[in-house]
Every structure is written in structure tokens, then in C-alpha cells.
Write an enzyme that holds these catalytic residues in place. Structure first.
Site, mmCIF file in Angstrom:
data_model
loop_
_atom_site.group_PDB
_atom_site.id
_atom_site.type_symbol
_atom_site.label_atom_id
_atom_site.label_comp_id
_atom_site.label_asym_id
_atom_site.label_seq_id
_atom_site.Cartn_x
_atom_site.Cartn_y
_atom_site.Cartn_z
ATOM 1 N N LYS A 106 0.815 -1.155 0.203
ATOM 2 C CA LYS A 106 -0.024 -0.082 -0.002
ATOM 3 C C LYS A 106 0.766 1.411 0.071
ATOM 4 O O LYS A 106 0.796 2.269 -0.724
ATOM 5 C CB LYS A 106 -1.031 0.127 1.167
ATOM 6 C CG LYS A 106 -2.106 -0.903 1.092
ATOM 7 C CD LYS A 106 -2.837 -1.365 2.361
ATOM 8 C CE LYS A 106 -3.680 -2.399 2.230
ATOM 9 N NZ LYS A 106 -4.506 -2.692 3.659
ATOM 10 N N GLN A 151 -4.112 -1.466 9.955
ATOM 11 C CA GLN A 151 -4.438 -2.822 9.373
ATOM 12 C C GLN A 151 -4.806 -3.619 10.213
ATOM 13 O O GLN A 151 -4.570 -4.075 11.409
ATOM 14 C CB GLN A 151 -2.908 -3.114 8.975
ATOM 15 C CG GLN A 151 -2.513 -4.462 7.929
ATOM 16 C CD GLN A 151 -3.340 -4.337 6.962
ATOM 17 O OE1 GLN A 151 -3.264 -3.321 6.178
ATOM 18 N NE2 GLN A 151 -3.873 -5.518 6.252
ATOM 19 N N ASP A 183 -10.591 3.003 4.447
ATOM 20 C CA ASP A 183 -11.092 1.583 4.162
ATOM 21 C C ASP A 183 -12.504 1.382 4.211
ATOM 22 O O ASP A 183 -13.038 0.214 3.924
ATOM 23 C CB ASP A 183 -10.639 0.893 5.763
ATOM 24 C CG ASP A 183 -9.397 0.117 5.358
ATOM 25 O OD1 ASP A 183 -9.282 -0.192 4.158
ATOM 26 O OD2 ASP A 183 -8.498 -0.387 6.020
#
Ligand code: NAD
Length: 292
Positions: free
Chosen positions: A54, A98, A121
Site C-alpha cells: 500500500k 491494518q 477503508d
């Protein structure tokens, strides 16, 4: 049947090129570079690899990026403090924490602490709710990336029967929501299966589109798929492979070798859904920067 590949790798490069052009335009205009931050707790190798991809993708399209790494033994309050700082920091347009987090940290509490306007997200309940209502918001990157992939290959899903296998909040649930929405692609009749579904095969055999998000290598076999189906393999599983230098390789939830010949379209693993997830996270970050 000769199948065609839904090539997530090349499609994601196409999306990244579009984003880079937009970033260049903004910089030429004197605007700020979009800035994504990622919080990584612990030393799970898969999480480290995903976050690494990412951050690398951010640099490729000209975003600024920050990686905040902490040991597994960090307290829940310390994670919440990091989230609070990122919420307040005007330099940061969007950020991700994460998952999975270590078991002593309540993931839901952390997700709900993220400012919805920086939640790239798309996991905050406010954004999940907006997506379910069909309102403009951040959509979770994996299912939204699959929609972009279907769109890129001009697959008209209207009226199709989609069978989604999995009910996680990051893949199965939002995938079902997006496929049944009144959009293009979308407008599917959706059946959602999970670990308690009886006779899974009786459902998958009726599917025009199968989305496999189970996390079990080669779980979807050729006898479960009807001729001409579209198969999207979300799974990322590491299996042992003595022919590889590392002794292992990544594989999906679908027995690609035997299933592909029955399909009209199918995603490979790797090179299918994974790169689309990253490209969509970048799109969401650009959107977050627009919200400023
Ligand atoms: P999860 O473990 O949260 O969910 C798995 C789902 O599979 C569950 O909802 C469960 O009900 C269902 N399931 C388990 N056994 C089943 C069975 N026998 N029959 C029917 N359903 C069954 O996993 P997740 O986070 O949704 O991820 C799924 C897979 O996708 C994993 O391999 C993960 O690594 C991968 N993944 C890939 C990406 C990507 O970018 N490619 C992103 C997220 C997750």
C-alpha cells in the site's frame, strides 16, 4: 469453453495511471499532495506485506505516505491515541489501521474511533450504513475494487444471479450489498452463503457470478461451477510448494486449473483481486483529499 482473465494487475495499473495524472494536475495547480497513513501493529508477515504494498503504491502515484509501526504489546488505549492524533492531523487525508489487530485490542472500538471522513477503508459504521443506503461514501476497497474490475471489462451484471461465499465485514457483506445495488455493474440477485450454509454446491451451481471469499485453498472445485460462470477469487492462501525457493506460494479459494475451463471470465491469484484492492484504497484517499 475458452475463458478470459479478469486481469486485476493491468486494470490496477490503468487506475493508478489515472490517479497519478490527477495528482500531477493538482501539484501543478499548487495543491497539496494526498497523504495516506497506515497503522501497523505487531509483526504478522502477511499484514507487513500488505501494508508495504500500500505504501509503495502511494509513492508510485505521487501521494505522501506515513507508516506508523508499533509492537504487539501496545495497549488498546495507545492505539486509540494514535487514531485520535491522525483524526486531528490536517496533513493526513485518510488512514487505515491494518487488520487483524492483536487479540487484546477491540478492533470494533478502534474502527469506530476513526473519523468517518478519513476512513478510507470504509469500515466505520457510518460509512457502512451510507453504502448500504446507496449514498456516496468510502466503500471497502476489496469489494469496490471487484466492481471496478467488472466495469473495466464491461461486464453487464444486470439481472445475473450472484452467489457470494463469505460474510465478513471487509469482503462478503459489502460485496453482497454492492452487487444487489441499483448500479452498473450491480442489479444482481444475490445469494449470500457462509459456514452454516447447507449444501453450498446447490447454490453455487445456480450462479452466473461466484465471489469466493472463504480463505480455504482450492475450496471451489469444478463440480460446483456451471458452464459459462464468472468466477472472482478473493482468497489469498499460502500453501507449501517445494518447487519454490521460499518453499511456499500464494493461491486462491478456487481450484483455478480445473475451474477456469468452465468459466467465461475468472480472476487469477495472484494478479486478480489483490491489486484492485490497493488501487481502490488510492481512489478512496484521493476522495478523502477532495473532502478537505
Ligand atoms: P473471514 O475468515 O473473515 O471470512 C471467511 C468467510 O468464509 C466467513 O464468513 C465464513 O462464514 C465463510 N466460510 C468458511 N467456511 C465456509 C464453508 N465451508 N462454506 C461456506 N462458507 C464458509 O475472511 P475474509 O477476511 O472475508 O477473507 C476471505 C479470504 O479473502 C481470505 O483468504 C483473505 O486472505 C482474502 N482477502 C483477500 C483480499 C484481497 O485483496 N485479495 C482482501 C481481503 C481478504
Amino acid at each position: 469453453m475458452s475463458y478470459k482473465l479478469l486481469d486485476g494487475k493491468s486494470t490496477s495499473l490503468f487506475v493508478q495511471e489515472e490517479i497519478k495524472t490527477e495528482v500531477d494536475r493538482r501539484i501543478a495547480n499548487g495543491d497539496k499532495r494526498p497523504h495516506l497513513a497506515a497503522v501497523l501493529i505487531g509483526d504478522d508477515p502477511a499484514s507487513k506485506a500488505y501494508v508495504g504494498h500500500k505504501v509503495k503504491a502511494c509513492n508510485k502515484v505521487g501521494f505522501d505516505s506515513s507508516l506508523i509501526e508499533r509492537n504487539t504489546n501496545i495497549s488498546e488505549q495507545e492505539v486509540l491515541d494514535i487514531v485520535s492524533e491522525l483524526n486531528k492531523n490536517p496533513e493526513i487525508d485518510g488512514f487505515i489501521v491494518q487488520l487483524p489487530l492483536p487479540s487484546h485490542i477491540d478492533s470494533q472500538k478502534v474502527i469506530e474511533a476513526v473519523d468517518p471522513s478519513k476512513d478510507v477503508d470504509g469500515f466505520h459504521p457510518e460509512n457502512v450504513g451510507k453504502m448500504s443506503l446507496g449514498l456516496d461514501t468510502f466503500k471497502p476497497a476489496t469489494p469496490a475494487g471487484i466492481m471496478t474490475l467488472l466495469n473495466h471489462y464491461e461486464i453487464d451484471t444486470e439481472g445475473m444471479h450472484a452467489v457470494v461465499i463469505g460474510r465478513s465485514d471487509i469482503v462478503g457483506n459489502p460485496m453482497s450489498s454492492l452487487l444487489r445495488s441499483n448500479t452498473s455493474p450491480g442489479n444482481c440477485t444475490v445469494t449470500q452463503c457462509h459456514s452454516r450454509t447447507k449444501d453450498l454446491k446447490s447454490h453455487t451451481l445456480q450462479a452466473d457470478i461466484i465471489i469466493a471469499a472463504i480463505g480455504k485453498p482450492h475450496f471451489i472445485t469444478d463440480d460446483m461451477v456451471k458452464d459459462g460462470a464468472i468466477v472472482v477469487d478473493v482468497g489469498i492462501n499460502r500453501i507449501s510448494d517445494p518447487s519454490k525457493k521460499s518453499g511456499s506460494r500464494l493461491t486462491g479459494d478456487v481450484d483455478f486449473e480445473n475451474v477456469a475451463p468452465k468459466c467465461s471470465w475468472i480472476t487469477p491469484v495472484p494478479g486478480g483481486v489483490g491489486p484492485m484492492t490497493i488501487a481502490t484504497l488510492l481512489q478512496n484517499t484521493l476522495k478523502a483529499a477532495d473532502g478537505k
